[in-house]
Design a protein around this motif. Structure first.
Motif, mmCIF file in Angstrom:
data_model
loop_
_atom_site.group_PDB
_atom_site.id
_atom_site.type_symbol
_atom_site.label_atom_id
_atom_site.label_comp_id
_atom_site.label_asym_id
_atom_site.label_seq_id
_atom_site.Cartn_x
_atom_site.Cartn_y
_atom_site.Cartn_z
ATOM 1 N N ASP A 10 0.746 -1.256 0.135
ATOM 2 C CA ASP A 10 0.141 -0.136 0.106
ATOM 3 C C ASP A 10 0.787 1.413 -0.028
ATOM 4 N N GLY A 45 0.809 1.770 7.438
ATOM 5 C CA GLY A 45 1.828 0.570 7.729
ATOM 6 C C GLY A 45 1.090 -0.161 9.063
ATOM 7 N N VAL A 46 0.194 0.324 9.736
ATOM 8 C CA VAL A 46 -0.298 0.071 10.776
ATOM 9 C C VAL A 46 -1.277 -0.977 10.755
ATOM 10 N N ARG A 48 -4.843 -3.583 10.872
ATOM 11 C CA ARG A 48 -6.331 -2.831 10.972
ATOM 12 C C ARG A 48 -6.752 -2.615 12.161
ATOM 13 N N SER A 117 -1.297 -5.987 5.224
ATOM 14 C CA SER A 117 -2.768 -6.144 4.711
ATOM 15 C C SER A 117 -2.862 -7.472 4.349
ATOM 16 N N LYS A 118 -4.107 -7.949 5.160
ATOM 17 C CA LYS A 118 -4.718 -9.100 4.913
ATOM 18 C C LYS A 118 -5.553 -9.291 3.501
ATOM 19 N N ASN A 119 -5.475 -7.928 2.811
ATOM 20 C CA ASN A 119 -5.892 -7.958 1.466
ATOM 21 C C ASN A 119 -4.745 -8.008 0.312
HETATM 22 C C1 BG6 Z 1 -1.137 -1.602 5.491
HETATM 23 C C2 BG6 Z 1 -1.609 -0.242 5.058
HETATM 24 O O1 BG6 Z 1 -0.436 -1.864 4.493
HETATM 25 O O2 BG6 Z 1 -1.943 -2.403 5.721
HETATM 26 C C3 BG6 Z 1 -2.692 0.168 6.441
HETATM 27 O O3 BG6 Z 1 -0.691 0.680 5.194
HETATM 28 C C4 BG6 Z 1 -3.583 -0.954 6.767
HETATM 29 O O4 BG6 Z 1 -3.280 1.266 6.350
HETATM 30 C C5 BG6 Z 1 -2.756 -2.206 7.166
HETATM 31 O O5 BG6 Z 1 -4.309 -0.695 8.073
HETATM 32 C C6 BG6 Z 1 -3.759 -3.540 7.149
HETATM 33 O O6 BG6 Z 1 -4.518 -3.521 6.154
HETATM 34 P P1 BG6 Z 1 -5.772 -4.664 5.807
HETATM 35 O O7 BG6 Z 1 -6.139 -4.536 4.531
HETATM 36 O O8 BG6 Z 1 -5.513 -5.954 6.340
HETATM 37 O O9 BG6 Z 1 -7.059 -4.022 6.692
#
Ligand code: BG6
Ligand code: MG
Length: 211
Positions: A10, A45-46, A48, A117-119
């Motif tokens: 991200d 970077g933090v 969810r 990120s889990k996405n």
């Molecule tokens: C990080 C983002 O890469 O992923 C954060 O910089 C985000 O903003 C974190 O909260 C967790 O992402 P997700 O998609 O699992 O909610």
């Protein structure tokens, strides 16, 4: 020459950082909290759940909600976020990233993804670049999220390389700290790293050759 590169996702590979901002801002508004882009920098970077805690802290509401309620809020944000990222395609790769990935592959440099990120996997698939990655960190399996070293350490182990053989690329202070804690050299995009760049446009294979 480095043997591997570890990318954050991200804000480094694609501009999903902006969609995280919109989704959190809308969720926060629903519970009476407003915040701007300056505060949003502290969420980059933090994870969810930690992001939600930081938002609640703005109005000292951390104790107002049960864990179940917090999970429901985080879930709601994620559903909104998923709608926002549903239409992203390879056109949404940040400038220079596709060329860099091609150059890295052509030169046998190993590539890993170290996102919180889990996405992440779904986004890589949308961007049509999953096959470039030799290793992808599974954020759901990381005990301590950024700024702890765990995420980049897992990527390093996944590539089977040593800290001084790779470079990490980040757009968030939490991520730069995570890279540093692994003794890996960092490139910061719009953030201070060992090397600091103003745009992914400057992140070229020629630059990596000089490291
Ligand atoms: C990080 C983002 O890469 O992923 C954060 O910089 C985000 O903003 C974190 O909260 C967790 O992402 P997700 O998609 O699992 O909610
Ligand atoms: Mg990032």
């Amino acid at each position: 020459m480095i043997k591997g590169i570890i990318f954050d996702l991200d804000g480094v590979i694609t501009d999903t950082a902006h969609y995280h901002f919109i989704a959190w801002q809308n969720l926060a508004k629903e519970i009476g909290i407003e915040f701007d882009e300056v505060f949003n920098e502290t969420l980059k970077g933090v994870s969810r759940m930690e992001s939600l805690e930081r938002i609640l802290k703005l109005k000292n509401l951390n104790d107002k909600y049960t864990i179940e309620e917090k999970e429901a809020l985080a879930h709601k944000k994620n559903e909104a976020y998923k709608k926002l990222i549903n239409n992203i395609t390879s056109k949404d790769l940040l400038p220079g990233i596709k060329t860099l990935l091609d150059d890295l592959k052509a030169n046998n440099i190993k590539i890993a993804l170290a996102s919180a990120s889990k996405n992440a996997l779904s986004i890589l698939n949308h961007l049509n670049i999953t096959s470039y990655f030799d290793y992808i960190v599974d954020a759901s399996k990381i005990a301590n999220s950024k700024p702890a070293p765990d995420t980049f350490l897992d990527a390093l182990n996944g590539l089977n390389l040593k800290a001084d053989e790779v470079i990490g690329v980040e757009d968030a202070n939490a991520g730069i700290e995570s890279i540093k804690a692994c003794n890996i050299k960092s490139i910061g995009i719009n953030v201070k790293g060992d090397i600091s760049l103003n745009s992914t446009k400057e992140l070229t294979f020629d630059l990596l050759k000089t490291i």
